[in-house]
Scaffold this active site. Structure first.
Site, mmCIF file in Angstrom:
data_model
loop_
_atom_site.group_PDB
_atom_site.id
_atom_site.type_symbol
_atom_site.label_atom_id
_atom_site.label_comp_id
_atom_site.label_asym_id
_atom_site.label_seq_id
_atom_site.Cartn_x
_atom_site.Cartn_y
_atom_site.Cartn_z
ATOM 1 N N PRO A 1 5.454 -3.356 4.755
ATOM 2 C CA PRO A 1 5.490 -2.510 3.559
ATOM 3 C C PRO A 1 6.680 -2.868 2.695
ATOM 4 O O PRO A 1 7.815 -2.899 3.174
ATOM 5 C CB PRO A 1 5.618 -1.092 4.138
ATOM 6 C CG PRO A 1 6.249 -1.286 5.483
ATOM 7 C CD PRO A 1 5.752 -2.603 5.994
ATOM 8 N N MET A 2 6.423 -3.148 1.415
ATOM 9 C CA MET A 2 7.491 -3.508 0.482
ATOM 10 C C MET A 2 7.246 -2.804 -0.842
ATOM 11 O O MET A 2 6.180 -2.972 -1.446
ATOM 12 C CB MET A 2 7.536 -5.027 0.267
ATOM 13 C CG MET A 2 7.974 -5.809 1.487
ATOM 14 S SD MET A 2 7.955 -7.596 1.169
ATOM 15 C CE MET A 2 6.199 -7.952 1.368
ATOM 16 N N GLU B 1 5.622 1.852 0.529
ATOM 17 C CA GLU B 1 5.875 3.245 0.877
ATOM 18 C C GLU B 1 5.534 4.152 -0.299
ATOM 19 O O GLU B 1 6.004 3.958 -1.418
ATOM 20 C CB GLU B 1 7.350 3.445 1.250
ATOM 21 C CG GLU B 1 7.670 4.892 1.585
ATOM 22 C CD GLU B 1 9.172 5.153 1.631
ATOM 23 O OE1 GLU B 1 9.570 6.214 2.127
ATOM 24 O OE2 GLU B 1 9.941 4.291 1.155
ATOM 25 N N GLN C 1 1.348 3.516 4.397
ATOM 26 C CA GLN C 1 2.681 3.985 4.783
ATOM 27 C C GLN C 1 3.167 5.054 3.810
ATOM 28 O O GLN C 1 3.115 4.866 2.595
ATOM 29 C CB GLN C 1 3.711 2.859 4.806
ATOM 30 C CG GLN C 1 5.031 3.355 5.429
ATOM 31 C CD GLN C 1 6.190 2.398 5.283
ATOM 32 O OE1 GLN C 1 6.678 2.171 4.194
ATOM 33 N NE2 GLN C 1 6.653 1.840 6.406
ATOM 34 N N CYS D 1 13.651 2.653 6.056
ATOM 35 C CA CYS D 1 14.217 2.179 4.796
ATOM 36 C C CYS D 1 15.525 2.900 4.486
ATOM 37 O O CYS D 1 15.559 4.143 4.461
ATOM 38 C CB CYS D 1 13.235 2.375 3.656
ATOM 39 S SG CYS D 1 13.840 1.678 2.101
ATOM 40 N N HIS E 1 12.535 -2.749 12.857
ATOM 41 C CA HIS E 1 13.348 -3.671 12.061
ATOM 42 C C HIS E 1 14.674 -3.842 12.815
ATOM 43 O O HIS E 1 15.393 -2.873 13.029
ATOM 44 C CB HIS E 1 13.600 -3.090 10.671
ATOM 45 C CG HIS E 1 14.347 -4.015 9.764
ATOM 46 N ND1 HIS E 1 13.944 -4.252 8.465
ATOM 47 C CD2 HIS E 1 15.459 -4.775 9.946
ATOM 48 C CE1 HIS E 1 14.785 -5.102 7.904
ATOM 49 N NE2 HIS E 1 15.708 -5.432 8.785
ATOM 50 N N ALA F 1 8.189 -9.489 5.780
ATOM 51 C CA ALA F 1 8.438 -8.923 4.457
ATOM 52 C C ALA F 1 8.780 -10.057 3.493
ATOM 53 O O ALA F 1 7.915 -10.602 2.808
ATOM 54 C CB ALA F 1 9.553 -7.881 4.514
#
Length: 493
Positions: free
Chosen positions: A18-19, A43, A87, A116, A183, A242
């Site tokens: 997800p970016m 997101e 997400q 994040c 992550h 990513a």
């Protein structure tokens, strides 16, 4: 409600991470084309999503989740239905459940962002802010697992302590989630810091659910063959990419990466086919260019402001024209089949229709307001008067036009005062059966040649008409160019 965990497998997979601003539909489809098994959307914040309505877009053949301001917050299609993970950013179990139930029939799984570190995610206790609130994590995930039929997952960052990271992972596993993405950096660390493969490995050994390793783009994954190496180095079940995928999505190709210009052209095809916003398309293309953003190609791309101009930069003018013609033909066919949908409806003393002004449907320097003004003069009526309101929720605009002592308004809110006035003019013209000047319509003779030759519809006679509620000055926001986009902008997600 029990989960259908088996429908989407998270073992031995390569996923698009997800970016924010990157993980929109064109990029997700491109990643699938090149071999990605799973694609995550960017997101999306729960407070925004709960306001959305699910709309079937028959022209694009998509499912759109549309906000009250008529903007598409999330767009998906059948091609990715069994692969896309939705997400969300959330800090509220019940609101998360409401959003999950809204989208669950159109996606393969639901994911909660717990990693994040950016303010976009952490404000309100979302994103990495949840890492310090394991009780809230458990409440959100347990509520989702029990409340939806699709697999539920989450994505975290590691904690400063290995023991705390492992304990959190075990607690997450007990909620019944289908997988856990990790992550391998703390919330304070940034991409230039090395990813902690050993911590991801410890988590993978501590839980029985699939662990998805993330964070290896800079040091570990530069080609497709590196995906397997990163998975082995972390002991994870799967790998999530990513930046490596953002820079060149063909990293997912088992046959090897494609030349960047070919990749960019493939991306543009999806962007045009699915009516992606031009500024988002340009942003993603600039990320692919990276340090070449100041090259002649990069400068041409930066100057482009529309999808048509972007296509021109890449010599894809014919593709753009053909695609727009196909979409227009489809729109017209659907309009013929569903003409009853746009019949006017009275709201008190105001005639309303769900109309949105699309500048692309009209010739340069010709607008519905100009047609309405000229028609009013021909009928010897008072000039149209526009009253505009602005909604505090999203700063959307809605106008009511008075013509011949009757009022007309679109039920849809627009992004600017000028667009709202144009929408109101369209409702009036369509109700009265008066031509509005769309491309392809016969010339009504309402707008003479002098007006066609005037430059800038914002400065034509239509703008001299008195308006109420707002000054006559042109909406400055519509004249602003997009700020420079540099590949150094850090990806969030």
């Amino acid at each position: 409600m029990s989960q259908a965990v088996g429908k989407l497998c998270f073992r031995n997979k390569a996923a698009l991470a997800p970016m924010v601003r990157v993980g929109t539909l064109p990029m997700r489809l491109l990643a699938l084309d090149y071999g990605a098994d799973i694609v995550y959307c960017e997101e999306l914040i729960d407070i925004r999503m709960v306001q959305c309505k699910r709309v079937l877009n028959e022209v694009l053949e998509t499912v759109d989740f549309v906000a009250p301001d008529d903007r598409v917050v999330f767009r998906t299609c059948q091609r990715e239905k069994d692969h896309v993970v939705f997400q969300m950013g959330t800090a509220d179990p019940q609101r998360a459940l409401t959003v999950a139930r809204l989208v669950e029939n159109d996606v393969a799984a639901i994911d909660v962002n717990m990693g994040c570190p950016k303010e976009y995610s952490t404000k309100g206790g979302m994103g990495a802010a949840l890492l310090s609130n394991p009780d809230k994590i458990e409440a959100i995930l347990s509520t989702l697992v029990k409340g939806v039929s699709k697999p539920v997952t989450c994505k975290i960052r590691i904690l400063p302590s290995l023991e705390d990271t492992v304990n959190l992972a075990r607690r997450i596993e007990r909620t019944g989630v289908a997988a856990l993405a990790v992550h391998g950096r703390t919330k304070e660390e940034r991409p230039q810091h090395p990813v902690h493969c050993d911590v991801i490995q410890a988590v993978a050994q501590a839980v029985s659910i699939p662990v998805i390793a993330n964070g290896g783009s800079l040091d570990h994954v530069k080609s497709h063959s590196d995906i397997r190496s990163f998975r082995e180095a972390t002991g994870a079940s799967s790998v999530m990419l990513a930046r490596a995928a953002m820079w060149n999505p063909s990293v997912f190709r088992s046959q090897g990466a494609l030349p960047l210009e070919r990749v960019m052209e493939d991306y543009i095809q999806h962007a045009v086919r699915y009516d992606n916003h031009a500024s988002n398309t340009k942003y993603c293309l600039c990320q692919m260019l990276r340090d070449k953003v100041e090259s002649p190609l990069g400068k041409q791309l930066h100057a482009a402001q529309t999808s048509a101009e972007i296509c021109e930069v890449f010599g894809m003018e014919e593709f753009y024209k053909e695609t727009q013609a196909l979409l227009q033909a489809k729109q017209e066919a659907l309009s013929t089949d569903n003409h009853h949908i746009d019949r006017p409806v009275m709201d008190g003393d105001v005639t309303t229709m769900p109309v949105r002004f699309d500048r692309r449907e009209y010739p340069p320097q010709i607008t519905p307001k100009m047609h309405l003004l000229e028609w009013s003069r021909r009928e010897k009526l008072e000039q149209p008067v526009y009253e505009t309101a602005q909604r505090a929720l999203d700063r959307g605009f809605q106008s009511t036009v008075t013509v011949g002592e009757k009022k007309y308004r679109s039920t849809l809110w627009e992004k600017s005062k000028k667009f709202a006035e144009q929408s109101a003019a369209i409702v009036c013209l369509r109700t009265l059966g008066v031509p509005e000047g769309r491309i392809g319509d016969p010339d009504s003779g309402l707008v003479n040649k002098r007006k066609r030759d005037e430059k800038g519809d914002d400065e034509s006679e239509e703008e001299k008409v008195m308006t109420n509620g707002f000054p006559n000055a042109s909406d400055s926001s519509s004249r602003k160019r997009h700020p420079p986009i540099t590949p150094q902008e850090e990806v969030k997600g």
